[in-house]
Design an enzyme around this catalytic site. Structure first.
Site, PDB file in Angstrom:
ATOM      1  N   LYS A  15      43.515  34.003  24.914  1.00 25.96           N
ATOM      2  CA  LYS A  15      42.575  33.698  23.821  1.00 25.96           C
ATOM      3  C   LYS A  15      41.760  34.954  23.452  1.00 25.96           C
ATOM      4  O   LYS A  15      41.654  35.315  22.283  1.00 25.96           O
ATOM      5  CB  LYS A  15      41.622  32.555  24.239  1.00 25.96           C
ATOM      6  CG  LYS A  15      42.344  31.262  24.619  1.00 25.96           C
ATOM      7  CD  LYS A  15      41.378  30.145  24.979  1.00 25.96           C
ATOM      8  CE  LYS A  15      40.553  30.378  26.227  1.00 25.96           C
ATOM      9  NZ  LYS A  15      41.334  30.475  27.489  1.00 25.96           N
ATOM     10  N   ARG A  88      35.988  22.241  25.174  1.00 28.52           N
ATOM     11  CA  ARG A  88      36.895  22.174  26.326  1.00 28.52           C
ATOM     12  C   ARG A  88      37.103  20.755  26.826  1.00 28.52           C
ATOM     13  O   ARG A  88      37.945  20.528  27.682  1.00 28.52           O
ATOM     14  CB  ARG A  88      36.282  22.975  27.478  1.00 28.52           C
ATOM     15  CG  ARG A  88      36.620  24.424  27.469  1.00 28.52           C
ATOM     16  CD  ARG A  88      35.776  25.096  28.519  1.00 28.52           C
ATOM     17  NE  ARG A  88      36.539  25.988  29.325  1.00 28.52           N
ATOM     18  CZ  ARG A  88      36.661  27.286  29.092  1.00 28.52           C
ATOM     19  NH1 ARG A  88      36.112  27.825  28.025  1.00 28.52           N
ATOM     20  NH2 ARG A  88      37.340  28.042  29.909  1.00 28.52           N
ATOM     21  N   ARG A 125      43.525  41.016  35.603  1.00 28.71           N
ATOM     22  CA  ARG A 125      42.678  41.344  34.444  1.00 28.71           C
ATOM     23  C   ARG A 125      41.522  42.264  34.879  1.00 28.71           C
ATOM     24  O   ARG A 125      40.894  42.048  35.905  1.00 28.71           O
ATOM     25  CB  ARG A 125      42.096  40.078  33.827  1.00 28.71           C
ATOM     26  CG  ARG A 125      41.030  40.419  32.769  1.00 28.71           C
ATOM     27  CD  ARG A 125      40.541  39.237  31.978  1.00 28.71           C
ATOM     28  NE  ARG A 125      40.333  38.062  32.778  1.00 28.71           N
ATOM     29  CZ  ARG A 125      40.346  36.816  32.307  1.00 28.71           C
ATOM     30  NH1 ARG A 125      40.558  36.618  31.029  1.00 28.71           N
ATOM     31  NH2 ARG A 125      40.142  35.800  33.102  1.00 28.71           N
ATOM     32  N   ARG A 158      36.240  40.056  36.826  1.00 29.70           N
ATOM     33  CA  ARG A 158      35.332  38.904  36.753  1.00 29.70           C
ATOM     34  C   ARG A 158      35.261  38.213  38.113  1.00 29.70           C
ATOM     35  O   ARG A 158      36.256  38.096  38.805  1.00 29.70           O
ATOM     36  CB  ARG A 158      35.838  37.912  35.692  1.00 29.70           C
ATOM     37  CG  ARG A 158      35.338  38.243  34.304  1.00 29.70           C
ATOM     38  CD  ARG A 158      36.027  37.492  33.202  1.00 29.70           C
ATOM     39  NE  ARG A 158      36.208  36.072  33.421  1.00 29.70           N
ATOM     40  CZ  ARG A 158      36.773  35.253  32.539  1.00 29.70           C
ATOM     41  NH1 ARG A 158      37.206  35.728  31.377  1.00 29.70           N
ATOM     42  NH2 ARG A 158      36.908  33.969  32.794  1.00 29.70           N
ATOM     43  N   ARG A 169      39.963  26.390  38.173  1.00 29.95           N
ATOM     44  CA  ARG A 169      39.860  26.439  36.705  1.00 29.95           C
ATOM     45  C   ARG A 169      41.068  25.780  36.055  1.00 29.95           C
ATOM     46  O   ARG A 169      40.951  25.079  35.047  1.00 29.95           O
ATOM     47  CB  ARG A 169      39.717  27.893  36.237  1.00 29.95           C
ATOM     48  CG  ARG A 169      38.336  28.467  36.504  1.00 29.95           C
ATOM     49  CD  ARG A 169      38.322  29.986  36.473  1.00 29.95           C
ATOM     50  NE  ARG A 169      38.760  30.556  35.219  1.00 29.95           N
ATOM     51  CZ  ARG A 169      39.088  31.841  35.069  1.00 29.95           C
ATOM     52  NH1 ARG A 169      39.016  32.678  36.096  1.00 29.95           N
ATOM     53  NH2 ARG A 169      39.465  32.296  33.896  1.00 29.95           N
TER      54      ARG A 169
HETATM   55  P1  AP5 Z   1      42.750  36.899  28.187  1.00 28.45           P
HETATM   56  O1  AP5 Z   1      43.032  37.201  26.761  1.00 28.45           O
HETATM   57  O2  AP5 Z   1      41.521  37.476  28.793  1.00 28.45           O
HETATM   58  O3  AP5 Z   1      42.863  35.322  28.434  1.00 28.45           O
HETATM   59  P2  AP5 Z   1      41.859  34.125  28.068  1.00 28.45           P
HETATM   60  O4  AP5 Z   1      42.682  33.026  27.493  1.00 28.45           O
HETATM   61  O5  AP5 Z   1      40.726  34.638  27.261  1.00 28.45           O
HETATM   62  O6  AP5 Z   1      41.459  33.711  29.527  1.00 28.45           O
HETATM   63  P3  AP5 Z   1      40.013  33.415  30.179  1.00 28.45           P
HETATM   64  O7  AP5 Z   1      40.209  33.563  31.646  1.00 28.45           O
HETATM   65  O8  AP5 Z   1      38.958  34.237  29.533  1.00 28.45           O
HETATM   66  O9  AP5 Z   1      39.860  31.921  29.788  1.00 28.45           O
HETATM   67  P4  AP5 Z   1      38.894  30.893  30.419  1.00 28.45           P
HETATM   68  O10 AP5 Z   1      38.908  29.839  29.409  1.00 28.45           O
HETATM   69  O11 AP5 Z   1      39.244  30.506  31.796  1.00 28.45           O
HETATM   70  O12 AP5 Z   1      37.550  31.740  30.612  1.00 28.45           O
HETATM   71  P5  AP5 Z   1      36.192  31.739  29.808  1.00 28.45           P
HETATM   72  O13 AP5 Z   1      35.639  33.093  29.868  1.00 28.45           O
HETATM   73  O14 AP5 Z   1      36.359  31.091  28.505  1.00 28.45           O
HETATM   74  O15 AP5 Z   1      44.030  37.370  29.035  1.00 28.45           O
HETATM   75  C1  AP5 Z   1      44.031  37.283  30.422  1.00 28.45           C
HETATM   76  C2  AP5 Z   1      44.774  38.488  31.019  1.00 28.45           C
HETATM   77  O16 AP5 Z   1      46.131  38.412  30.654  1.00 28.45           O
HETATM   78  C3  AP5 Z   1      44.272  39.846  30.485  1.00 28.45           C
HETATM   79  O17 AP5 Z   1      44.345  40.808  31.514  1.00 28.45           O
HETATM   80  C4  AP5 Z   1      45.254  40.191  29.362  1.00 28.45           C
HETATM   81  O18 AP5 Z   1      45.424  41.593  29.233  1.00 28.45           O
HETATM   82  C5  AP5 Z   1      46.525  39.516  29.848  1.00 28.45           C
HETATM   83  N1  AP5 Z   1      47.333  38.948  28.778  1.00 28.45           N
HETATM   84  C6  AP5 Z   1      46.906  38.346  27.633  1.00 28.45           C
HETATM   85  N2  AP5 Z   1      47.932  37.921  26.901  1.00 28.45           N
HETATM   86  C7  AP5 Z   1      49.052  38.248  27.610  1.00 28.45           C
HETATM   87  C8  AP5 Z   1      50.440  38.054  27.376  1.00 28.45           C
HETATM   88  N3  AP5 Z   1      50.879  37.435  26.245  1.00 28.45           N
HETATM   89  N4  AP5 Z   1      51.307  38.501  28.302  1.00 28.45           N
HETATM   90  C9  AP5 Z   1      50.876  39.128  29.450  1.00 28.45           C
HETATM   91  N5  AP5 Z   1      49.565  39.345  29.706  1.00 28.45           N
HETATM   92  C10 AP5 Z   1      48.667  38.909  28.797  1.00 28.45           C
HETATM   93  O19 AP5 Z   1      35.310  30.756  30.703  1.00 28.45           O
HETATM   94  C11 AP5 Z   1      34.915  31.141  32.003  1.00 28.45           C
HETATM   95  C12 AP5 Z   1      34.066  30.037  32.623  1.00 28.45           C
HETATM   96  O20 AP5 Z   1      32.870  29.840  31.831  1.00 28.45           O
HETATM   97  C13 AP5 Z   1      34.707  28.643  32.695  1.00 28.45           C
HETATM   98  O21 AP5 Z   1      35.519  28.498  33.856  1.00 28.45           O
HETATM   99  C14 AP5 Z   1      33.474  27.738  32.732  1.00 28.45           C
HETATM  100  O22 AP5 Z   1      32.881  27.743  33.994  1.00 28.45           O
HETATM  101  C15 AP5 Z   1      32.536  28.446  31.762  1.00 28.45           C
HETATM  102  N6  AP5 Z   1      32.704  27.976  30.387  1.00 28.45           N
HETATM  103  C16 AP5 Z   1      33.201  28.694  29.325  1.00 28.45           C
HETATM  104  N7  AP5 Z   1      33.226  27.937  28.218  1.00 28.45           N
HETATM  105  C17 AP5 Z   1      32.742  26.721  28.587  1.00 28.45           C
HETATM  106  C18 AP5 Z   1      32.559  25.506  27.877  1.00 28.45           C
HETATM  107  N8  AP5 Z   1      32.893  25.367  26.587  1.00 28.45           N
HETATM  108  N9  AP5 Z   1      32.035  24.462  28.561  1.00 28.45           N
HETATM  109  C19 AP5 Z   1      31.698  24.562  29.870  1.00 28.45           C
HETATM  110  N10 AP5 Z   1      31.862  25.687  30.601  1.00 28.45           N
HETATM  111  C20 AP5 Z   1      32.380  26.760  29.947  1.00 28.45           C
HETATM  112 MG    MG Z   2      38.645  34.799  27.577  1.00 39.77          MG
END
Ligand code: AP5
Ligand code: MG
Length: 214
Positions: A15, A88, A125, A158, A169
């Site tokens: 994402k 989510r 990452r 992270r 997660r």
């Molecule tokens: P990346 O693009 O960083 O992936 P992402 O989908 O953004 O993954 P996240 O881990 O950020 O998602 P998440 O939803 O768990 O975390 P968030 O920060 O939102 O890519 C990942 C890696 O893969 C990178 O190294 C990239 O280079 C590589 N990559 C990308 N595309 C690739 C491909 N096609 N092929 C190979 N490699 C690739 O949330 C974190 C925490 O915050 C949650 O667990 C929760 O506790 C809290 N939180 C966030 N939002 C909410 C909400 N709405 N409600 C409640 N709690 C929340």
């Molecule tokens: Mg992200």
């Protein structure tokens, strides 16, 4: 004004990676709720400390806090947003339906991905402390393992990107996403993208699909 875009997808589905490309090409404002929370954690406030605890157990932060953060950081009447990581769960869908975003055209992009690939993506990452650029030690390595190619900032891992927390997660994601997808599919605004391919291939598909709506 372009429609607003909601990004749905598992942890590590890409994402954040794809949002950066979309911002460059289409001029959206990118709001990642994960980033908003990590910013709050960095402040070291009591709210930040509570958020950190939740994030590091892989659970979701409570819905009222999330809503407050969104309201403080988005004006959906002024710009087109990419909302990355919200909603989510179905309660967050309902909360979002009360906000101005739904008064405008919007679509939900679902990053459909092979879950087996995600653990490796996530534990490798690294992101820049200064400019937030995302790298991957296995798939998209920086020239130097701890330095950002773009701004020279320090690359960090992270605290929720450990194998154990990632498993949690994934469990949380799998137990909350189905009603969210069903809801947007039912509203005929869900666009699915195969996120198991390389980042450039994913983006090529995404751009083709965006042509139909932008
Ligand atoms: P990346 O693009 O960083 O992936 P992402 O989908 O953004 O993954 P996240 O881990 O950020 O998602 P998440 O939803 O768990 O975390 P968030 O920060 O939102 O890519 C990942 C890696 O893969 C990178 O190294 C990239 O280079 C590589 N990559 C990308 N595309 C690739 C491909 N096609 N092929 C190979 N490699 C690739 O949330 C974190 C925490 O915050 C949650 O667990 C929760 O506790 C809290 N939180 C966030 N939002 C909410 C909400 N709405 N409600 C409640 N709690 C929340
Ligand atoms: Mg992200």
């Amino acid at each position: 004004m372009n429609p607003h875009i909601i990004l749905l997808g598992a942890p590590g589905s890409g994402k954040g990676t794809q949002a950066v490309k979309m911002v460059e090409d289409y001029g959206f404002l990118h709001v990642s709720t994960g980033e908003l929370l990590r910013t709050e954690v960095k402040k070291g406030s009591s709210l930040g400390k509570a958020i950190q605890k939740t994030i590091e157990t892989g659970k979701l932060v409570d819905n009222p806090t999330m809503l407050e953060l969104l309201n403080a950081n988005c004006d959906f009447n002024k710009s087109s947003y990419i909302l990355d990581g919200y909603p989510r769960n179905i309660d967050q869908v309902k909360a979002l339906n009360q906000l101005d975003l739904v008064k405008h055209k919007f679509y939900a992009l679902y990053f459909d991905v092979n879950m087996d690939a995600l653990q490796k993506r996530i534990v490798n990452r690294r992101s820049c402390k200064k400019c937030s650029r995302i790298f991957n030690l296995a798939f998209d390595p920086p020239k130097h393992s701890s330095v950002c190619d773009s701004c020279g900032g320090e690359l960090i891992q992270r605290s929720d990107d450990t194998e154990e927390v990632v498993k949690k997660r994934m469990t949380v994601y799998n137990s909350t996403i189905t009603p969210v997808l069903d809801y947007y599919r039912g509203r005929k605004v869900l666009i699915e993208v195969n996120a198991s391919k390389t980042p450039n291939e994913v983006y090529a598909e995404l751009k083709e699909k965006l042509k139909m709506i932008l």
